[in-house]
Design a protein around this motif. Structure first.
Motif, PDB file in Angstrom:
ATOM      1  N   LYS A 168       6.322  -6.135  -8.222  1.00 18.56           N
ATOM      2  CA  LYS A 168       6.591  -4.705  -8.342  1.00 18.56           C
ATOM      3  C   LYS A 168       5.300  -3.900  -8.364  1.00 18.56           C
ATOM      4  N   VAL A 169       4.292  -4.407  -9.092  1.00 12.22           N
ATOM      5  CA  VAL A 169       3.019  -3.695  -9.194  1.00 12.22           C
ATOM      6  C   VAL A 169       2.278  -3.713  -7.857  1.00 12.22           C
ATOM      7  N   ARG A 170       2.318  -4.861  -7.167  1.00 13.55           N
ATOM      8  CA  ARG A 170       1.668  -4.906  -5.860  1.00 13.55           C
ATOM      9  C   ARG A 170       2.237  -3.845  -4.921  1.00 13.55           C
ATOM     10  N   GLN A 171       3.565  -3.777  -4.849  1.00 19.32           N
ATOM     11  CA  GLN A 171       4.186  -2.783  -3.980  1.00 19.32           C
ATOM     12  C   GLN A 171       3.853  -1.376  -4.451  1.00 19.32           C
ATOM     13  N   GLY A 172       3.813  -1.200  -5.748  1.00 24.17           N
ATOM     14  CA  GLY A 172       3.473   0.109  -6.291  1.00 24.17           C
ATOM     15  C   GLY A 172       2.078   0.555  -5.904  1.00 24.17           C
ATOM     16  N   PHE A 173       1.116  -0.373  -5.940  1.00 22.49           N
ATOM     17  CA  PHE A 173      -0.245  -0.026  -5.527  1.00 22.49           C
ATOM     18  C   PHE A 173      -0.289   0.331  -4.036  1.00 22.49           C
ATOM     19  N   LEU A 174       0.441  -0.416  -3.217  1.00 19.92           N
ATOM     20  CA  LEU A 174       0.471  -0.085  -1.791  1.00 19.92           C
ATOM     21  C   LEU A 174       1.075   1.294  -1.569  1.00 19.92           C
ATOM     22  N   ASP A 175       2.091   1.631  -2.357  1.00 23.14           N
ATOM     23  CA  ASP A 175       2.682   2.968  -2.259  1.00 23.14           C
ATOM     24  C   ASP A 175       1.674   4.040  -2.687  1.00 23.14           C
ATOM     25  N   LEU A 176       0.925   3.779  -3.759  1.00 22.90           N
ATOM     26  CA  LEU A 176      -0.095   4.734  -4.204  1.00 22.90           C
ATOM     27  C   LEU A 176      -1.183   4.914  -3.147  1.00 22.90           C
ATOM     28  N   SER A 177      -1.507   3.829  -2.445  1.00 26.96           N
ATOM     29  CA  SER A 177      -2.553   3.928  -1.417  1.00 26.96           C
ATOM     30  C   SER A 177      -2.136   4.881  -0.296  1.00 26.96           C
ATOM     31  N   ARG A 178      -0.845   4.999  -0.075  1.00 21.22           N
ATOM     32  CA  ARG A 178      -0.352   5.963   0.917  1.00 21.22           C
ATOM     33  C   ARG A 178      -0.269   7.369   0.320  1.00 21.22           C
ATOM     34  N   GLU A 179       0.126   7.449  -0.949  1.00 15.80           N
ATOM     35  CA  GLU A 179       0.230   8.750  -1.611  1.00 15.80           C
ATOM     36  C   GLU A 179      -1.127   9.424  -1.743  1.00 15.80           C
ATOM     37  N   PHE A 180      -2.150   8.630  -2.036  1.00 14.09           N
ATOM     38  CA  PHE A 180      -3.510   9.155  -2.209  1.00 14.09           C
ATOM     39  C   PHE A 180      -4.425   8.608  -1.116  1.00 14.09           C
ATOM     40  N   ALA A 181      -3.967   8.728   0.118  1.00 15.11           N
ATOM     41  CA  ALA A 181      -4.684   8.127   1.250  1.00 15.11           C
ATOM     42  C   ALA A 181      -6.091   8.689   1.419  1.00 15.11           C
ATOM     43  N   GLU A 182      -6.344   9.883   0.898  1.00 12.76           N
ATOM     44  CA  GLU A 182      -7.655  10.501   1.067  1.00 12.76           C
ATOM     45  C   GLU A 182      -8.753   9.791   0.270  1.00 12.76           C
ATOM     46  N   ARG A 183      -8.375   8.966  -0.727  1.00 13.46           N
ATOM     47  CA  ARG A 183      -9.407   8.282  -1.511  1.00 13.46           C
ATOM     48  C   ARG A 183      -9.215   6.764  -1.591  1.00 13.46           C
ATOM     49  N   PHE A 184      -8.092   6.247  -1.114  1.00 15.59           N
ATOM     50  CA  PHE A 184      -7.820   4.811  -1.186  1.00 15.59           C
ATOM     51  C   PHE A 184      -8.298   4.092   0.068  1.00 15.59           C
ATOM     52  N   VAL A 185      -8.897   2.910  -0.117  1.00 14.13           N
ATOM     53  CA  VAL A 185      -9.073   1.946   0.966  1.00 14.13           C
ATOM     54  C   VAL A 185      -8.512   0.623   0.461  1.00 14.13           C
ATOM     55  N   THR A 186      -7.836  -0.113   1.339  1.00 13.59           N
ATOM     56  CA  THR A 186      -7.212  -1.373   0.965  1.00 13.59           C
ATOM     57  C   THR A 186      -7.940  -2.526   1.637  1.00 13.59           C
ATOM     58  N   VAL A 187      -8.270  -3.547   0.826  1.00 10.26           N
ATOM     59  CA  VAL A 187      -9.019  -4.707   1.302  1.00 10.26           C
ATOM     60  C   VAL A 187      -8.174  -5.949   1.063  1.00 10.26           C
ATOM     61  N   ASP A 188      -8.137  -6.844   2.032  1.00  7.53           N
ATOM     62  CA  ASP A 188      -7.391  -8.097   1.915  1.00  7.53           C
ATOM     63  C   ASP A 188      -8.121  -9.035   0.958  1.00  7.53           C
ATOM     64  N   GLY A 189      -7.497  -9.308  -0.191  1.00 12.68           N
ATOM     65  CA  GLY A 189      -8.112 -10.173  -1.192  1.00 12.68           C
ATOM     66  C   GLY A 189      -7.781 -11.642  -1.042  1.00 12.68           C
ATOM     67  N   ASN A 190      -6.984 -12.005  -0.030  1.00 17.07           N
ATOM     68  CA  ASN A 190      -6.571 -13.394   0.180  1.00 17.07           C
ATOM     69  C   ASN A 190      -7.611 -14.168   0.987  1.00 17.07           C
ATOM     70  N   ARG A 191      -8.894 -13.976   0.636  1.00 16.45           N
ATOM     71  CA  ARG A 191      -9.989 -14.610   1.365  1.00 16.45           C
ATOM     72  C   ARG A 191     -11.063 -15.048   0.386  1.00 16.45           C
ATOM     73  N   GLU A 192     -12.108 -15.671   0.923  1.00 15.64           N
ATOM     74  CA  GLU A 192     -13.224 -16.081   0.073  1.00 15.64           C
ATOM     75  C   GLU A 192     -13.891 -14.849  -0.545  1.00 15.64           C
ATOM     76  N   ILE A 193     -14.432 -15.037  -1.744  1.00 13.90           N
ATOM     77  CA  ILE A 193     -15.053 -13.940  -2.488  1.00 13.90           C
ATOM     78  C   ILE A 193     -16.123 -13.236  -1.659  1.00 13.90           C
ATOM     79  N   ASP A 194     -16.977 -14.002  -0.982  1.00 14.22           N
ATOM     80  CA  ASP A 194     -18.083 -13.400  -0.231  1.00 14.22           C
ATOM     81  C   ASP A 194     -17.588 -12.546   0.927  1.00 14.22           C
TER      82      ASP A 194
END
Length: 209
Positions: A168-194
């Motif tokens: 629920k929280v994951r989907q909520g954050f994705l929804d917020l990223s659209r609501e506040f698109a002027e300041r949000f950037v989304t990065v894929d965290g399913n990768r190596e840290i570096d």
């Protein structure tokens, strides 16, 4: 006092997404380029807010009602803003915080109760500012939950809500990223840290004044 206004960056994401690690790595990188950086966190980031952190993150999941949690988090954020964030920005520093108001919009505003309107009213009244840039680290909820529960840090109050909450929280954050698109950037965290860190460095360097 610097004549240049600072820059405010927040990191958001589900528990176990790696945001704390990435916030630290970004702070180290920016310091290496000569930036004056304050690395902080929520709840916490100032002595009074750290006291409130202990109240809200420890103990049984039903220790506080959602309404009481909201008031506690807002009180902690106000102290954090007054004591740490605003002075640093006024001095021209880059402030990087691990969580800010978007987490409250999710956890107290939507995930635990339908309090989003109240969250926004309190935020406008008592906080009155958003980050300049919010980095959302998006990750598979199952992976994030396993990481969070494996940390053994003694602050598992919210992690213990389980997989349904993470979804629920994951989907909520994705929804917020659209609501506040002027300041949000989304990065894929399913990768190596570096790899994640390299993407974040590039993004932040392109946003910083």
């Amino acid at each position: 006092m610097s004549g240049k206004r600072g820059y405010f960056i927040s990191f958001e994401g589900i528990d176990g997404s790696g945001k704390s690690t990435q916030a630290r790595l970004l702070a180290e990188h920016l310091r290496g380029t000569g930036r004056d950086v304050v690395l902080t966190r929520e709840p916490g980031g100032s002595p009074g807010a750290e006291d409130i952190r202990a109240l809200v993150l420890e103990g049984a999941t039903d220790r506080w009602s959602p309404e009481t949690e909201l008031l506690l988090f807002t009180a902690a954020r106000r102290d954090h803003l007054e004591r740490t964030i605003e002075p640093a920005l006024a001095a021209g520093q880059v402030v990087i915080t691990d969580r800010f108001a978007d987490s409250t919009r999710l956890y107290q505003g939507l995930a635990r109760a339908d309090l989003r309107a109240v969250v926004d009213q309190l935020h406008e009244l008592m906080i009155g500012r958003e980050p300049d840039l919010t980095v959302l680290i998006d990750m598979d909820p199952g992976t994030g939950l396993a990481r969070a529960l494996g940390r053994g840090e003694g602050e598992e109050r919210f992690e213990s809500f389980g997989d349904a909450m993470q979804q629920k929280v994951r989907q909520g954050f994705l929804d917020l990223s659209r609501e506040f698109a002027e300041r949000f950037v989304t990065v894929d965290g399913n990768r190596e840290i570096d790899a994640v860190a390299a993407d974040i460095r590039d993004i932040v360097e392109s946003w910083l004044p």
